[in-house]
Write an enzyme that holds these catalytic residues in place. Structure first.
Site, PDB file in Angstrom:
ATOM      1  CE1 TYR A 199       1.107  -0.284   4.485  1.00  0.00           C
ATOM      2  CE2 TYR A 199      -0.069   1.658   4.475  1.00  0.00           C
ATOM      3  CZ  TYR A 199       0.942   0.795   5.023  1.00  0.00           C
ATOM      4  OH  TYR A 199       1.290   1.320   5.931  1.00  0.00           O
ATOM      5  NE  ARG A 221       6.847   4.009   0.374  1.00  0.00           N
ATOM      6  CZ  ARG A 221       6.593   4.816   1.567  1.00  0.00           C
ATOM      7  NH1 ARG A 221       7.628   5.261   2.544  1.00  0.00           N
ATOM      8  NH2 ARG A 221       5.656   5.283   1.572  1.00  0.00           N
ATOM      9  NE  ARG A 229      -5.718 -19.667   4.167  1.00  0.00           N
ATOM     10  CZ  ARG A 229      -4.896 -20.386   4.909  1.00  0.00           C
ATOM     11  NH1 ARG A 229      -5.479 -21.734   4.473  1.00  0.00           N
ATOM     12  NH2 ARG A 229      -4.173 -20.098   5.594  1.00  0.00           N
ATOM     13  CE  LYS A 232       3.252   3.086   3.387  1.00  0.00           C
ATOM     14  NZ  LYS A 232       3.471   3.182   4.714  1.00  0.00           N
ATOM     15  CD  GLU A 264       9.707   2.011  10.443  1.00  0.00           C
ATOM     16  OE1 GLU A 264       9.891   2.664   9.589  1.00  0.00           O
ATOM     17  OE2 GLU A 264       9.849   0.716  10.081  1.00  0.00           O
TER      18      GLU A 264
HETATM   19  N1  PDD Z   1       2.974   4.983   7.559  1.00  0.00           N
HETATM   20  N2  PDD Z   1       7.509   3.764   8.891  1.00  0.00           N
HETATM   21  C1  PDD Z   1       6.427   3.117   8.783  1.00  0.00           C
HETATM   22  C2  PDD Z   1       6.357   1.906   9.587  1.00  0.00           C
HETATM   23  C3  PDD Z   1       5.174   3.529   8.267  1.00  0.00           C
HETATM   24  O1  PDD Z   1       4.315   2.731   8.105  1.00  0.00           O
HETATM   25  C4  PDD Z   1       5.293   4.838   7.580  1.00  0.00           C
HETATM   26  C5  PDD Z   1       4.090   5.420   6.902  1.00  0.00           C
HETATM   27  C6  PDD Z   1       6.589   5.426   7.626  1.00  0.00           C
HETATM   28  C7  PDD Z   1       6.609   7.076   7.024  1.00  0.00           C
HETATM   29  O2  PDD Z   1       6.556   6.991   5.463  1.00  0.00           O
HETATM   30  P1  PDD Z   1       6.069   7.943   4.587  1.00  0.00           P
HETATM   31  O3  PDD Z   1       6.995   9.335   5.079  1.00  0.00           O
HETATM   32  O4  PDD Z   1       6.526   7.681   3.266  1.00  0.00           O
HETATM   33  O5  PDD Z   1       4.837   8.308   4.843  1.00  0.00           O
HETATM   34  C8  PDD Z   1       7.787   5.029   8.284  1.00  0.00           C
HETATM   35  C9  PDD Z   1       1.645   5.402   6.691  1.00  0.00           C
HETATM   36  C10 PDD Z   1       1.396   7.135   6.760  1.00  0.00           C
HETATM   37  C11 PDD Z   1       0.720   4.693   7.144  1.00  0.00           C
HETATM   38  O6  PDD Z   1       0.579   3.511   7.287  1.00  0.00           O
HETATM   39  O7  PDD Z   1      -0.512   5.107   7.328  1.00  0.00           O
END
Ligand code: PDD
Length: 287
Positions: free
Chosen positions: A34, A53, A102, A150, A182
């Site tokens: 996503y 990304r 599945r 992601k 993070e």
């Molecule tokens: N989350 N680290 C993680 C684990 C994240 O899920 C996100 C973003 C970031 C920051 O990435 P970016 O600057 O590209 O948004 C770092 C999004 C906002 C979410 O899951 O809603």
């Protein structure tokens, strides 16, 4: 609440009419990726970074993404227009689709991926967390070891946020071997007493944040010293400032970690400066 118009596999439909198969691999196996792109003044910010990304995430998982950047931009813009979104986010989810049953094995190339997008209205610039800062609580980082992709496997980050809230904080900072990886959904930063900005180097341990990359550019333009390295919880607690970055929070000051106040417990000057510079730059670059 008024019905949003959402996008599902080529169609713009009322949210109540949006349907995905119960056999969709995103639903059964979290086999999906996503992106969250922010919208200011009805325009997208950091869009090309988010699409780059997305391609990388899909590529790492051998998932097909048969839409060009231009088509994805058109879909984002059409959703923004149909929902009259001025400020907030567009959420995009791509899954490996449904082969009608599945099965752990990936389906063959004839199975089309599922693409879903929807808008979320949110005050991003004038937010309470942005002006007052947030408190974080540390949690063990128990996610899988490919956090650079992601994926929609967000159960553990959701658990970590709930545990942080139960501890009286607003969000979680995840910790592995004593070092902060993070935030549960953002990148973590500190400013040392020597005025050096520190954020963890890119690796499989963290998501390469698009906001992080732009804030690094802004920090360079402001001639701030930057080090990309891991830092411990103790170093963060005794830092001059701490903050997080993400598409949905921009630059947000962190004023306490596990109830230890950072500095005087108020958002720091550099965090506030970076937040306004990021908003200004994003408005300038928005498409
Ligand atoms: N989350 N680290 C993680 C684990 C994240 O899920 C996100 C973003 C970031 C920051 O990435 P970016 O600057 O590209 O948004 C770092 C999004 C906002 C979410 O899951 O809603």
């Amino acid at each position: 609440m008024t019905q949003r118009t959402v996008y599902v596999n080529g169609d713009y439909v009322a949210e109540r009419d949006a349907k995905v198969s119960v056999f969709d691999r995103g639903f059964l196996l979290a086999d999906g990726v996503y992106e969250v792109s922010s919208v200011l003044d009805g325009k997208l910010i950091d869009f090309s970074g988010h699409m780059q990304r997305l391609k990388r995430s899909a590529g790492e998982l051998e998932m097909s993404l048969p839409w060009s950047d231009e088509t994805l931009l058109e879909i984002h813009r059409e959703l923004i227009r149909r929902n009259a979104l001025e400020e907030g986010m567009v959420y995009l989810q791509l899954t490996r689709g449904s082969a009608g049953d599945r099965d752990f094995a990936y389906p063959d190339a004839s199975t089309p991926p599922t693409l879903v997008l929807f808008t979320q209205a949110k005050a991003l610039v004038d937010s309470r967390s942005g002006s007052e800062g947030i408190r974080v609580a540390t949690q063990p980082d128990w996610r899988w070891t490919r956090r650079d992709i992601k994926t929609v496997q967000l159960l553990y980050p959701a658990m970590a946020k709930m545990a942080a809230k139960a501890a009286g904080a607003d969000d979680a900072w995840l910790v592995e071997n004593g070092m902060v990886t993070e935030g549960a959904s953002n990148n973590a930063w500190i400013l040392t007493h020597d005025g050096v900005l520190v954020t963890r180097e890119l690796s499989h341990a963290i998501l390469p944040g698009i906001t992080r990359a732009v804030v690094l550019e802004i920090a360079a333009a402001l001639s701030l010293d930057v080090e990309a390295r891991a830092f411990s919880v103790a170093e963060a607690q005794s830092a001059r400032e701490c903050f997080v970055t993400s598409a949905s929070s921009f630059v947000t000051p962190v004023i306490a970690i596990d109830e230890v106040m950072i500095g005087d417990g108020r958002p720091g000057d550099v965090s506030r400066r970076l937040r306004s510079a990021y908003i200004e730059e994003s408005r300038r670059r928005a498409i």
